[in-house]
Design a protein around this motif. Sequence first.
Motif, PDB file in Angstrom:
ATOM      1  N   VAL A 253       0.840  -1.203   0.000  1.00 25.08           N
ATOM      2  CA  VAL A 253       0.000   0.000   0.000  1.00 25.08           C
ATOM      3  C   VAL A 253       0.874   1.253   0.000  1.00 25.08           C
ATOM      4  O   VAL A 253       1.829   1.355   0.775  1.00 25.08           O
ATOM      5  N   HIS A 254       0.541   2.210  -0.873  1.00 25.95           N
ATOM      6  CA  HIS A 254       1.204   3.521  -0.801  1.00 25.95           C
ATOM      7  C   HIS A 254       0.538   4.276   0.361  1.00 25.95           C
ATOM      8  O   HIS A 254      -0.692   4.347   0.417  1.00 25.95           O
ATOM      9  N   ASP A 275       3.946  -9.306   7.769  1.00 25.27           N
ATOM     10  CA  ASP A 275       4.718  -9.526   6.538  1.00 25.27           C
ATOM     11  C   ASP A 275       3.816  -9.658   5.303  1.00 25.27           C
ATOM     12  O   ASP A 275       4.304  -9.685   4.171  1.00 25.27           O
ATOM     13  N   MET A 276       2.491  -9.733   5.503  1.00 25.32           N
ATOM     14  CA  MET A 276       1.574  -9.858   4.363  1.00 25.32           C
ATOM     15  C   MET A 276       0.956  -8.517   3.955  1.00 25.32           C
ATOM     16  O   MET A 276       0.190  -8.444   3.001  1.00 25.32           O
ATOM     17  N   LEU A 277       1.267  -7.453   4.716  1.00 20.56           N
ATOM     18  CA  LEU A 277       0.727  -6.141   4.357  1.00 20.56           C
ATOM     19  C   LEU A 277       1.772  -5.080   4.669  1.00 20.56           C
ATOM     20  O   LEU A 277       2.107  -4.839   5.823  1.00 20.56           O
ATOM     21  N   GLN A 278       2.314  -4.485   3.609  1.00 12.64           N
ATOM     22  CA  GLN A 278       3.430  -3.569   3.789  1.00 12.64           C
ATOM     23  C   GLN A 278       3.098  -2.216   3.158  1.00 12.64           C
ATOM     24  O   GLN A 278       2.335  -2.140   2.199  1.00 12.64           O
ATOM     25  N   PHE A 279       3.723  -1.171   3.702  1.00 12.48           N
ATOM     26  CA  PHE A 279       3.569   0.185   3.153  1.00 12.48           C
ATOM     27  C   PHE A 279       4.870   0.571   2.464  1.00 12.48           C
ATOM     28  O   PHE A 279       5.941   0.400   3.037  1.00 12.48           O
ATOM     29  N   ARG A 280       4.754   1.102   1.242  1.00 14.87           N
ATOM     30  CA  ARG A 280       5.961   1.435   0.485  1.00 14.87           C
ATOM     31  C   ARG A 280       5.715   2.631  -0.456  1.00 14.87           C
ATOM     32  O   ARG A 280       4.583   2.881  -0.874  1.00 14.87           O
ATOM     33  N   MET A 285       7.828  -0.356  -3.682  1.00 15.79           N
ATOM     34  CA  MET A 285       6.952  -1.466  -4.090  1.00 15.79           C
ATOM     35  C   MET A 285       7.677  -2.376  -5.081  1.00 15.79           C
ATOM     36  O   MET A 285       7.528  -3.597  -5.039  1.00 15.79           O
ATOM     37  N   ILE A 286       8.460  -1.749  -5.968  1.00 21.94           N
ATOM     38  CA  ILE A 286       9.172  -2.536  -6.988  1.00 21.94           C
ATOM     39  C   ILE A 286      10.206  -3.425  -6.289  1.00 21.94           C
ATOM     40  O   ILE A 286      10.323  -4.617  -6.577  1.00 21.94           O
TER      41      ILE A 286
END
Length: 370
Positions: A253-254, A275-280, A285-286
């Motif tokens: 998620v941004h 570890d299944m939901l990250q913010f980037r 994200m890449i």
Amino acid sequence: MILDIEAGDILPAKDAIALMDQTDLGPSIDVPEIPENAHPENITEEEREFLQGEVRRLKKERNALILAHNYVPRDIQDVSDVIGDSLFLAQQGAASDADYLVEPSVLFMNQILAALKKPHQTVLAPSLEALCSLAAHADVTKIRDWKEEHPDGIVISYVNTYLEVKAESDYCCASANAGKVTLHILENSGAKQPILFLPDVFLGFYAAKLLESKGHSLDRLHLMMGACHVHERIRPHHVLEQQQLHPEAITVVHPECGCTSACMRQVNEGIVPEDMLQFRSTQGMIKLVEEVPHPEVIVATEVGNLHPMSKAVPDKTLIPASREALCAYMKQNTLQNLYECLRDLKHEITVDPELARRARIPIERMLEIV
Ligand code: 13P
Ligand code: SF4
């Protein structure tokens, strides 16, 4: 509880967080139509070959560096020298000696290059219509009023702001280093010094949670009620629907998204493992999809980012949280106007030297804290 608020208002963080999911944070500027030729399917192979060939020829002839944001049409990305998020483009632009820095992105990113450029360099943008609804929410008079009320306050501007706002700021940050910049300030300021984070309330919420997780009170934090009209419309139900359809997928998620608080709750309440939901950031994200083993990834950001992501991991299934998340400002950049930009050396982006001098201080701090 304060009820009569509008986009761009500054509130104590606790009030802003309580109201952010219920307030209309729509754009305060017009959103343009996306030009027909921004869609790759509307360009013939012959046209694409001609325009991309001319862009390659002209950039060599002009000694130009093309820096494209991850959201611009893929035909542009495919002829660019640098593709990345706002932080990476600023870093690479600042490090370059090319005569022309050509940046298909949006005006606030072009202004950063214009403030950092060397004397012999010229900054060019393919379109002057490429603005940003989030940057438009940052009203400089409201910031000046806050600074008058809080003379010892520290202002952190997200990179999505124009130069007038950066010139009033102590620090800038990008989505890639918002956490690090906020922590740096916490460690290097008085315990009671007020902090204003602007203009994105969802990213501000993300920074607030970080502050709390390090044991700091939110009492000193103020947030601006700004939002990006593209990300704000990626709501919790979009992510939930895709998670139900793809239970094995990791979600990224941004932090500008309207689903940021709900997604964070999913993690904090143990509904989804961390570890299944990250913010980037877009670039983060890449990197993440390259690193994780999961074959399916739900992506909550502007859909243009799927192009560099799928180039990085061609065998993975990338699922947009919302297919409607399209930034019409970024899509003002087309292969045609990039070609014209290099051919006719337009549009030159210039900034007021005094404003640039003041804005460079927070921008350079952002480039150092990575
Ligand atoms: P990034 O810094 O992650 O590229 O974000 C910039 C932006 O405008 C996101 O909408
Ligand atoms: Fe601005 Fe949103 Fe477009 Fe990013 S996606 S440039 S924040 S309007």
